[in-house]
Design a protein around this motif. Structure first.
Motif, PDB file in Angstrom:
ATOM      1  N   UNK A  95       0.823  -1.209   0.000  1.00 42.84           N
ATOM      2  CA  UNK A  95       0.000   0.000   0.000  1.00 42.84           C
ATOM      3  C   UNK A  95       0.856   1.258   0.000  1.00 42.84           C
ATOM      4  N   UNK A  96       1.940   1.230   0.751  1.00 44.89           N
ATOM      5  CA  UNK A  96       2.844   2.378   0.768  1.00 44.89           C
ATOM      6  C   UNK A  96       3.423   2.628  -0.620  1.00 44.89           C
ATOM      7  N   UNK A  97       3.877   1.553  -1.273  1.00 43.43           N
ATOM      8  CA  UNK A  97       4.442   1.690  -2.619  1.00 43.43           C
ATOM      9  C   UNK A  97       3.388   2.157  -3.610  1.00 43.43           C
ATOM     10  N   UNK A  98       2.176   1.710  -3.426  1.00 37.72           N
ATOM     11  CA  UNK A  98       1.103   2.084  -4.350  1.00 37.72           C
ATOM     12  C   UNK A  98       0.671   3.535  -4.163  1.00 37.72           C
ATOM     13  N   UNK A  99       0.625   3.996  -2.930  1.00 36.14           N
ATOM     14  CA  UNK A  99       0.066   5.322  -2.659  1.00 36.14           C
ATOM     15  C   UNK A  99       1.097   6.441  -2.569  1.00 36.14           C
ATOM     16  N   UNK A 100       2.303   6.144  -2.098  1.00 36.89           N
ATOM     17  CA  UNK A 100       3.238   7.219  -1.787  1.00 36.89           C
ATOM     18  C   UNK A 100       4.521   7.240  -2.605  1.00 36.89           C
ATOM     19  N   UNK A 101       4.650   6.358  -3.569  1.00 37.80           N
ATOM     20  CA  UNK A 101       5.850   6.388  -4.409  1.00 37.80           C
ATOM     21  C   UNK A 101       5.785   7.601  -5.332  1.00 37.80           C
ATOM     22  N   UNK A 102       6.914   8.272  -5.551  1.00 40.19           N
ATOM     23  CA  UNK A 102       6.887   9.524  -6.322  1.00 40.19           C
ATOM     24  C   UNK A 102       6.567   9.335  -7.801  1.00 40.19           C
TER      25      UNK A 102
ATOM     26  N   UNK B 193       4.812   7.352 -11.099  1.00 40.26           N
ATOM     27  CA  UNK B 193       3.607   6.590 -11.390  1.00 40.26           C
ATOM     28  C   UNK B 193       3.800   5.825 -12.697  1.00 40.26           C
ATOM     29  N   UNK B 194       4.101   4.561 -12.607  1.00 32.97           N
ATOM     30  CA  UNK B 194       4.217   3.746 -13.799  1.00 32.97           C
ATOM     31  C   UNK B 194       3.531   2.403 -13.572  1.00 32.97           C
ATOM     32  N   UNK B 195       3.319   1.686 -14.651  1.00 35.43           N
ATOM     33  CA  UNK B 195       2.548   0.458 -14.602  1.00 35.43           C
ATOM     34  C   UNK B 195       3.255  -0.645 -13.821  1.00 35.43           C
ATOM     35  N   UNK B 196       4.569  -0.782 -13.995  1.00 34.22           N
ATOM     36  CA  UNK B 196       5.308  -1.846 -13.316  1.00 34.22           C
ATOM     37  C   UNK B 196       5.257  -1.676 -11.794  1.00 34.22           C
ATOM     38  N   UNK B 197       5.450  -0.441 -11.318  1.00 32.09           N
ATOM     39  CA  UNK B 197       5.383  -0.190  -9.882  1.00 32.09           C
ATOM     40  C   UNK B 197       4.000  -0.524  -9.337  1.00 32.09           C
ATOM     41  N   UNK B 198       2.974  -0.155 -10.071  1.00 32.69           N
ATOM     42  CA  UNK B 198       1.612  -0.437  -9.624  1.00 32.69           C
ATOM     43  C   UNK B 198       1.334  -1.934  -9.591  1.00 32.69           C
ATOM     44  N   UNK B 199       1.827  -2.668 -10.567  1.00 28.23           N
ATOM     45  CA  UNK B 199       1.611  -4.118 -10.587  1.00 28.23           C
ATOM     46  C   UNK B 199       2.344  -4.827  -9.452  1.00 28.23           C
ATOM     47  N   UNK B 200       3.573  -4.416  -9.186  1.00 26.95           N
ATOM     48  CA  UNK B 200       4.334  -5.022  -8.086  1.00 26.95           C
ATOM     49  C   UNK B 200       3.682  -4.694  -6.744  1.00 26.95           C
TER      50      UNK B 200
ATOM     51  N   UNK C 150       0.539  -3.997  -6.216  1.00 29.12           N
ATOM     52  CA  UNK C 150      -0.703  -4.757  -6.142  1.00 29.12           C
ATOM     53  C   UNK C 150      -0.427  -6.226  -5.826  1.00 29.12           C
ATOM     54  N   UNK C 151       0.638  -6.778  -6.402  1.00 32.92           N
ATOM     55  CA  UNK C 151       1.012  -8.164  -6.101  1.00 32.92           C
ATOM     56  C   UNK C 151       1.376  -8.319  -4.626  1.00 32.92           C
ATOM     57  N   UNK C 152       2.088  -7.332  -4.062  1.00 31.81           N
ATOM     58  CA  UNK C 152       2.414  -7.385  -2.637  1.00 31.81           C
ATOM     59  C   UNK C 152       1.157  -7.350  -1.779  1.00 31.81           C
ATOM     60  N   UNK C 153       0.209  -6.524  -2.144  1.00 36.42           N
ATOM     61  CA  UNK C 153      -1.040  -6.441  -1.383  1.00 36.42           C
ATOM     62  C   UNK C 153      -1.797  -7.767  -1.447  1.00 36.42           C
ATOM     63  N   UNK C 154      -1.852  -8.372  -2.629  1.00 32.68           N
ATOM     64  CA  UNK C 154      -2.580  -9.633  -2.789  1.00 32.68           C
ATOM     65  C   UNK C 154      -1.899 -10.767  -2.017  1.00 32.68           C
ATOM     66  N   UNK C 155      -0.580 -10.877  -2.136  1.00 29.70           N
ATOM     67  CA  UNK C 155       0.146 -11.954  -1.439  1.00 29.70           C
ATOM     68  C   UNK C 155       0.080 -11.752   0.079  1.00 29.70           C
ATOM     69  N   UNK C 156       0.232 -10.513   0.538  1.00 33.38           N
ATOM     70  CA  UNK C 156       0.119 -10.242   1.965  1.00 33.38           C
ATOM     71  C   UNK C 156      -1.284 -10.508   2.485  1.00 33.38           C
ATOM     72  N   UNK C 157      -2.281 -10.153   1.695  1.00 35.18           N
ATOM     73  CA  UNK C 157      -3.663 -10.453   2.089  1.00 35.18           C
ATOM     74  C   UNK C 157      -3.918 -11.938   2.176  1.00 35.18           C
ATOM     75  N   UNK C 158      -3.316 -12.693   1.262  1.00 39.82           N
ATOM     76  CA  UNK C 158      -3.442 -14.147   1.334  1.00 39.82           C
ATOM     77  C   UNK C 158      -2.781 -14.696   2.588  1.00 39.82           C
ATOM     78  N   UNK C 159      -1.655 -14.128   2.979  1.00 43.19           N
ATOM     79  CA  UNK C 159      -0.992 -14.585   4.216  1.00 43.19           C
ATOM     80  C   UNK C 159      -1.859 -14.305   5.435  1.00 43.19           C
ATOM     81  N   UNK C 160      -2.483 -13.149   5.472  1.00 46.12           N
ATOM     82  CA  UNK C 160      -3.368 -12.818   6.591  1.00 46.12           C
ATOM     83  C   UNK C 160      -4.554 -13.776   6.612  1.00 46.12           C
ATOM     84  N   UNK C 161      -5.149 -14.008   5.468  1.00 42.81           N
ATOM     85  CA  UNK C 161      -6.297 -14.916   5.392  1.00 42.81           C
ATOM     86  C   UNK C 161      -5.904 -16.344   5.785  1.00 42.81           C
TER      87      UNK C 161
END
Length: 77
Positions: free
Chosen positions: A31-38, A40-47, A49-60
Motif C-alpha cells: 500500500x505504501x508503494x502504491x500510494x506514496x511512491x513519487x 507513477x508507472x505500470x510496473x510499480x503499480x503491478x508489483x 498490487x502483487x504485494x497487497x494480494x500476497x500479503x492479504x493471502x498470508x493474513x487470510x
C-alpha cells in the motif's frame, strides 16, 4: 489436526500469529508503494498490487490456519 491430536504446523498459534503479522507488513509495504511512491508507472503499480494480494493471502491463511501461497513455494536457498 494430526491423528494423534496435535495441531498441524499451520494450526499452531505462534505460526498463525507470525503469519498474520508478516502478511500485514507485506500489505502495508504494498500500500505504501502504491500510494506514496513519487513516480507513477505500470510496473510499480503491478508489483505493489502483487504485494497487497500476497500479503492479504498470508493474513487470510493465518486466520484460517491454512497454508499460504508463500509457504507453498517450498524451502528456498
Amino acid at each position: 489436526m494430526k491423528p494423534d491430536g496435535t495441531p498441524s504446523l499451520y494450526g499452531r498459534r505462534l505460526y498463525r500469529v507470525v503469519s498474520v503479522v508478516l502478511g500485514l507488513l507485506i500489505v502495508g509495504t504494498g500500500l505504501y508503494a502504491l500510494l506514496f511512491a513519487p513516480e507513477s508507472d505500470l510496473l510499480r503499480a503491478l508489483v505493489a498490487l502483487a504485494l497487497v494480494v500476497v500479503g492479504g493471502n498470508m493474513v487470510h491463511a493465518g486466520w484460517r490456519a491454512r497454508a499460504s501461497w508463500l509457504s507453498r513455494l517450498g524451502p528456498l536457498p
